[in-house]
Design an enzyme around this catalytic site. Structure first.
Site, PDB file in Angstrom:
ATOM      1  N   GLU A 226       0.852  -1.198   0.000  1.00  0.00           N
ATOM      2  CA  GLU A 226       0.000   0.000   0.000  1.00  0.00           C
ATOM      3  C   GLU A 226       0.875   1.230   0.000  1.00  0.00           C
ATOM      4  O   GLU A 226       2.050   1.158   0.336  1.00  0.00           O
ATOM      5  CB  GLU A 226      -0.851   0.036   1.280  1.00  0.00           C
ATOM      6  CG  GLU A 226      -1.904  -1.025   1.383  1.00  0.00           C
ATOM      7  CD  GLU A 226      -2.403  -1.105   2.823  1.00  0.00           C
ATOM      8  OE1 GLU A 226      -3.292  -0.326   3.187  1.00  0.00           O
ATOM      9  OE2 GLU A 226      -1.853  -1.925   3.586  1.00  0.00           O
ATOM     10  N   LYS A 228       2.167   4.617   1.633  1.00  0.00           N
ATOM     11  CA  LYS A 228       2.299   5.140   2.986  1.00  0.00           C
ATOM     12  C   LYS A 228       1.914   6.608   2.918  1.00  0.00           C
ATOM     13  O   LYS A 228       2.647   7.420   2.365  1.00  0.00           O
ATOM     14  CB  LYS A 228       3.747   4.980   3.468  1.00  0.00           C
ATOM     15  CG  LYS A 228       3.965   5.448   4.881  1.00  0.00           C
ATOM     16  CD  LYS A 228       5.393   5.227   5.329  1.00  0.00           C
ATOM     17  CE  LYS A 228       5.576   5.507   6.808  1.00  0.00           C
ATOM     18  NZ  LYS A 228       4.810   6.624   7.345  1.00  0.00           N
ATOM     19  N   ARG A 233      -1.387   8.690  11.969  1.00  0.00           N
ATOM     20  CA  ARG A 233      -2.001   7.393  12.227  1.00  0.00           C
ATOM     21  C   ARG A 233      -3.065   7.567  13.300  1.00  0.00           C
ATOM     22  O   ARG A 233      -2.790   8.139  14.362  1.00  0.00           O
ATOM     23  CB  ARG A 233      -0.898   6.451  12.723  1.00  0.00           C
ATOM     24  CG  ARG A 233      -1.366   5.077  13.153  1.00  0.00           C
ATOM     25  CD  ARG A 233      -1.315   4.129  11.991  1.00  0.00           C
ATOM     26  NE  ARG A 233      -1.726   2.781  12.333  1.00  0.00           N
ATOM     27  CZ  ARG A 233      -0.889   1.796  12.643  1.00  0.00           C
ATOM     28  NH1 ARG A 233       0.407   2.046  12.707  1.00  0.00           N
ATOM     29  NH2 ARG A 233      -1.347   0.591  12.896  1.00  0.00           N
ATOM     30  N   ARG A 248      -2.141   7.511  17.662  1.00  0.00           N
ATOM     31  CA  ARG A 248      -1.513   6.186  17.777  1.00  0.00           C
ATOM     32  C   ARG A 248      -1.001   5.912  19.179  1.00  0.00           C
ATOM     33  O   ARG A 248      -0.676   4.789  19.516  1.00  0.00           O
ATOM     34  CB  ARG A 248      -0.381   6.021  16.769  1.00  0.00           C
ATOM     35  CG  ARG A 248       0.710   7.047  16.912  1.00  0.00           C
ATOM     36  CD  ARG A 248       1.811   6.747  15.948  1.00  0.00           C
ATOM     37  NE  ARG A 248       2.863   5.995  16.621  1.00  0.00           N
ATOM     38  CZ  ARG A 248       4.020   5.729  16.079  1.00  0.00           C
ATOM     39  NH1 ARG A 248       4.277   6.100  14.851  1.00  0.00           N
ATOM     40  NH2 ARG A 248       4.939   5.079  16.742  1.00  0.00           N
ATOM     41  N   GLU A 273      -5.109   6.277   8.252  1.00  0.00           N
ATOM     42  CA  GLU A 273      -4.335   7.518   8.226  1.00  0.00           C
ATOM     43  C   GLU A 273      -5.309   8.692   8.142  1.00  0.00           C
ATOM     44  O   GLU A 273      -6.156   8.734   7.249  1.00  0.00           O
ATOM     45  CB  GLU A 273      -3.414   7.508   6.998  1.00  0.00           C
ATOM     46  CG  GLU A 273      -2.286   8.493   7.072  1.00  0.00           C
ATOM     47  CD  GLU A 273      -1.108   7.973   7.903  1.00  0.00           C
ATOM     48  OE1 GLU A 273      -1.190   6.849   8.444  1.00  0.00           O
ATOM     49  OE2 GLU A 273      -0.110   8.708   8.010  1.00  0.00           O
ATOM     50  N   LYS A 396       7.874  -0.391   6.634  1.00  0.00           N
ATOM     51  CA  LYS A 396       7.667   0.861   5.895  1.00  0.00           C
ATOM     52  C   LYS A 396       8.903   1.100   5.057  1.00  0.00           C
ATOM     53  O   LYS A 396      10.030   0.900   5.515  1.00  0.00           O
ATOM     54  CB  LYS A 396       7.414   2.023   6.857  1.00  0.00           C
ATOM     55  CG  LYS A 396       8.476   2.228   7.911  1.00  0.00           C
ATOM     56  CD  LYS A 396       8.067   3.316   8.882  1.00  0.00           C
ATOM     57  CE  LYS A 396       8.960   3.267  10.114  1.00  0.00           C
ATOM     58  NZ  LYS A 396       8.407   3.979  11.259  1.00  0.00           N
TER      59      LYS A 396
END
Lengths: 525, 341
Positions: A226, A228, A233, A248, A273, A396
């Site tokens: 996906e 980023k 978050r 987060r 996100e 990531k």
């Protein structure tokens, strides 16, 4: 309070996690409710309110010392509570006895009126030793940093109750200080607290940065790929008892984003996100920043910068917890959920499948070209939703940072671990013969380099403005950053996103550093 | 004549022109007066060194007999005439109370009196005579702990912390970081005064200086070199003293279940102690704390105060608030925040 202060003092100077746990468990055993529960909250960072503001402490101090001497001291010590602990007039050594208990302190400060807080605090500071003053200020401003994280506190509680840390994790956000029910259960004196209907934060699953070695070992077909996104978050929780948006770290930020929560009616826990979105169009992080930390956002702001959620995971659908399902199955739930949802603020994070290493790299290059995106996320399709940062499941892959050579202009001392070291640097780029500040950086160097930088600053100071030292315009650093944005706040007209040290160019003459124009040319439009 | 016309800051250090004399120079010079034996003040290689007999003995111990071409041992309160006979500078040394042999330097020239305190403290120290108030026109003071956050507790209190810790952790080797000259011996004496009679174990770097103190008639009790201990496991529950640099060194790994202790004025700042991974900080200093710096300026009562190495800003400000003319002398090279605290 005496016992708590002593515990903090011991914890502060203990480096082994095991020894810390032993100290805390010993404290829990010999301390009654609710004191020990408040101590847990203080250490784990779950106290809900400040006893007093840092500024109140400062004001009280300034009534007792010359402001110039205070500022020089604070600058040197690098921490308000310790500065005040030492500067406060009165005795310093002998620990005071007969102070109120932790529970009494919480009670007194939480019920004290606006006018009463100051005299109350001053009275206690007068009675205390320097170490106790330090503890009280740390506690009261919720600034405890003694190397016990919320996570390790949960592990310690699990050890205390001879249970699994996952059990504590699952309960954690549904129970609150002073944790009498939780402790009673851990001690086998009561049933497990029931939190099923609470609107609570569920600890999130985090990723690791992708390194070259992992990249070559990856079989792309086994991974969900996906974009980023460059937002923040968040976790959206909605139950029969209410709904909330959490950061987060579990902070409730619902108030700032009423527009996002408005149309959510399903029972669910979503992971995604937070972005500013005009329909499906993603706006920049810079714009999102305008909406952060606004307790009551104006309607105009909400309308011009509408919040959207790019959803990439689902932890609960209706009453059913999905965390034990593999990602591929959760993804199916999520797709159905978004399709059926009445809210047009929820968007499904697209997947970009790759079948080969080349294709994966191509995806990465495409992502790097998209300015709303910071790179790629790689998640194993068979990964369960595991709170914390489990190894080997999520990665990531951030886009390469941009680099410029800038000149150090000012330096300031750091805090905490870096107390008294010059570790915060303002750097600039050339415009004709003048340097204009373009940003500040405090990271990216090693401890060894920090010592050298600190030494360099001391030897090359040409001016002082309070705690700030102006240095000779002679040291070039290669600064890495994620993006350049226009900014009206700075004279240079730009702001860098997440600037950090990449390399120190001890060898490079300052006049060969980059110009402001070069930096501006890196701006994305 | 005002000292500003005959004193200057040169690259080797503070310089008195009419006497052609440097004070604690960093580089080899023709004539130097050395206030005390710490390495950041006493260097080898000068042609002619003036210092107290004890300081010369310390320098010889550290650098060997060849540490200077000529030396002149000077007693406290004994005057030495320097410079042109018809336009002399008279130099006199006075106790500074910092470490064994430490001295303040009084320079008198054309009717003006200047005192360079060197490093000094006001607390009682059984290894050296107490700091003496010397009236003067210009007083040069150090400012190592020149901020009001620094108030040193009594040494007895700090030594008790160590003794208590030995009772709480009887199986841990207590490794005490302490500067080799002055601090180490003072810690030993304070332990003895607190009734600690067991042998104290020493890192090799501390032995010669402790022997020197013993030769100077200072009783330190039984000292044993760690190197002479065959079975290091027997050091459990004992006190070992080492230079601070050896605390995190490989050397210390041979010791059983080490509890890291450090004796220094810097230990008052928690983050400092933690940066050095110290578990038990002992706030023991051979310098003045803030109240003592102020007390000293008041008692010396000069017409001008010059402030050197340390946190000059605050002390210059404070002296000015007290009505004194004050300025910072930026002397390079002195250990800014190192081991001598």
């Amino acid at each position: 309070m005496e016992a708590f202060s002593e515990l903090l003092e011991q914890l502060y100077f203990t480096s082994s996690n095991n020894a810390k746990a032993a100290l805390i468990i010993d404290y829990l055993k010999r301390t009654p409710d609710p004191d020990r529960g408040w101590a847990i909250a203080a250490m784990a960072g779950t106290l809900r309110f400040d006893f007093f503001k840092r500024n109140t402490v400062k004001q009280l101090m300034l009534e007792r010392i010359d402001p110039v001497l205070f500022n020089l001291s604070y600058d040197y010590v690098g921490e308000m509570s310790e500065t005040v602990a030492h500067l406060w007039p009165g005795q310093t050594d002998a620990p005071s006895q007969g102070l109120p208990s932790l529970g009494e302190l919480v009670e007194q400060f939480s019920t004290a009126g606006r006018q009463q807080v100051k005299p109350l605090l001053a009275e206690y500071l007068d009675q205390m030793s320097a170490a106790q003053r330090w503890s009280l200020i740390k506690l009261g401003t919720r600034g405890l940093r003694i190397g016990v994280s919320a996570r390790s506190m949960k592990q310690i509680l699990a050890r205390y109750g001879q249970t699994q840390v996952e059990e504590i994790e699952a309960l954690w956000h549904g129970v609150s200080a002073p944790y009498t029910e939780l402790l009673a259960w851990l001690e086998g004196r009561a049933d497990k607290p029931d939190i099923s209907e609470e609107v609570t934060f569920h600890p999130v699953m985090l990723s690791h940065p992708l390194d070259e070695k992992t990249l070559t070992a990856i079989e792309p077909a086994e991974w969900q790929i996906e974009h980023k996104y460059d937002g923040i978050r968040v976790q959206l929780v909605s139950t029969a008892n209410g709904k909330a948006l959490f950061s987060r770290t579990g902070d409730d930020i619902s108030q700032s984003f009423p527009d996002l929560l408005e149309d959510i009616h399903e029972h669910c826990v979503l992971d995604g996100e937070l972005l500013i979105m005009h329909g499906t169009q993603v706006d920049t992080f810079n714009q999102l920043q305008q909406r952060l930390n606004k307790k009551k956002p104006a309607k105009k702001l909400i309308d011009s910068l509408p919040a959207g959620l790019m959803v990439y995971d689902i932890l609960a659908d209706a009453e059913q917890s999905l965390t034990a399902l593999p990602l591929a199955a959760r993804r199916e739930h999520l797709q159905r959920f978004i399709e059926n949802s009445a809210s047009d603020r929820l968007h499904l994070s697209a997947v970009w499948p790759a079948n080969s290493a080349e294709q994966l790299r191509e995806r990465y290059n495409q992502a790097s070209d998209d300015t709303a995106v910071e790179g790629l996320m790689l998640k194993r399709t068979d990964s369960h939703y595991v709170p914390g940062r489990p190894k080997g499941l999520w990665y990531k892959w951030k886009r390469e940072p941009k680099l410029v050579d800038a000149v150090i202009m000012y330096a300031q001392r750091g805090h905490g671990k870096r107390s008294s070291f010059y570790s915060d640097f303002t750097f600039g780029a050339w415009q004709d013969d003048t340097l204009l500040p373009i940003g500040k950086a405090y990271s990216g160097f090693t401890d060894e380099e920090l010592k050298k930088l600190d030494n360099w600053v001391r030897r090359n100071t040409v001016g002082r403005f309070g705690p700030v030292r102006e240095v000779a315009k002679a040291l070039v650093i290669e600064v890495a950053f994620d993006a350049v944005h226009p900014s009206t706040r700075h004279k240079s007209g730009i702001a860098l996103r997440f600037p950090r040290f990449h390399r120190i160019r001890w060898d490079k003459p300052a006049n060969e550093a980059d110009t402001l124009e070069t930096v501006k040319s890196l701006m994305e439009t | 004549m005002h000292p500003q016309h005959w004193m200057s800051v040169a690259s080797p250090g503070l310089y008195c022109r009419p006497a052609d004399l440097y004070i604690d120079p960093m580089e080899p010079v023709a004539q130097a007066v050395v206030t005390h034996g710490h390495a950041d003040h006493a260097r080898s290689g000068h042609q002619h060194v003036y210092a107290t007999h004890q300081t010369l003995a310390i320098m010889t111990t550290r650098y060997g007999e060849e540490m200077a071409q000529h030396t002149s041992g000077v007693d406290y309160a004994q005057s030495v005439t320097l410079g042109e006979p018809d336009d002399p500078v008279v130099m006199t040394l006075y106790p500074a109370g910092h470490i064994l042999g430490s001295a303040q330097v009084l320079l008198e020239y054309r009717g003006a009196r200047l005192v360079i305190s060197g490093d000094y403290k006001r607390r009682a120290d059984p290894t050296c005579p107490p700091f003496e108030i010397v009236p003067c026109d210009v007083f040069i003071t150090e400012a190592t702990f020149g901020l009001p956050v620094f108030t040193h507790p009594p040494i007895e209190h700090e030594v008790d912390k160590l003794i208590n810790s030995l009772q709480v952790f009887p199986h841990r080797c207590h490794l005490v970081g302490s500067y080799a000259l002055g601090k180490c011996q003072r810690v030993i004496l304070a332990l003895r005064q607190a009734g600690y009679t067991k042998p104290i174990y020493l890192h090799g770097a501390l032995i010669r200086l402790c022997q020197l103190y013993q030769q100077q008639g200072i009783e330190l009790g039984e000292l044993i070199a760690v190197n002479d201990v065959e079975d290091k496991a027997t050091l459990a529950g004992e006190i070992v003293i080492a230079p601070p640099s050896a605390l995190a060194d490989r050397w210390s790994r041979a010791l059983p279940d080490v509890r890291t202790v450090n004796a220094s004025g810097w230990m008052q700042i928690r983050a400092r102690a933690r940066q050095k991974q110290v578990e038990l900080p002992m706030i023991i200093s051979d310098h003045c704390d803030w109240p003592e710096l102020i007390q000293t300026i008041e008692e010396v009562n000069p017409s001008e105060v010059w402030v050197t190495h340390g946190r000059e800003d605050a002390l210059v400000y404070q002296a000015t608030q007290m009505g004194y003319k004050a300025k910072a002398l930026s002397l390079l090279g002195y250990e800014d925040e190192q081991e001598t605290g």
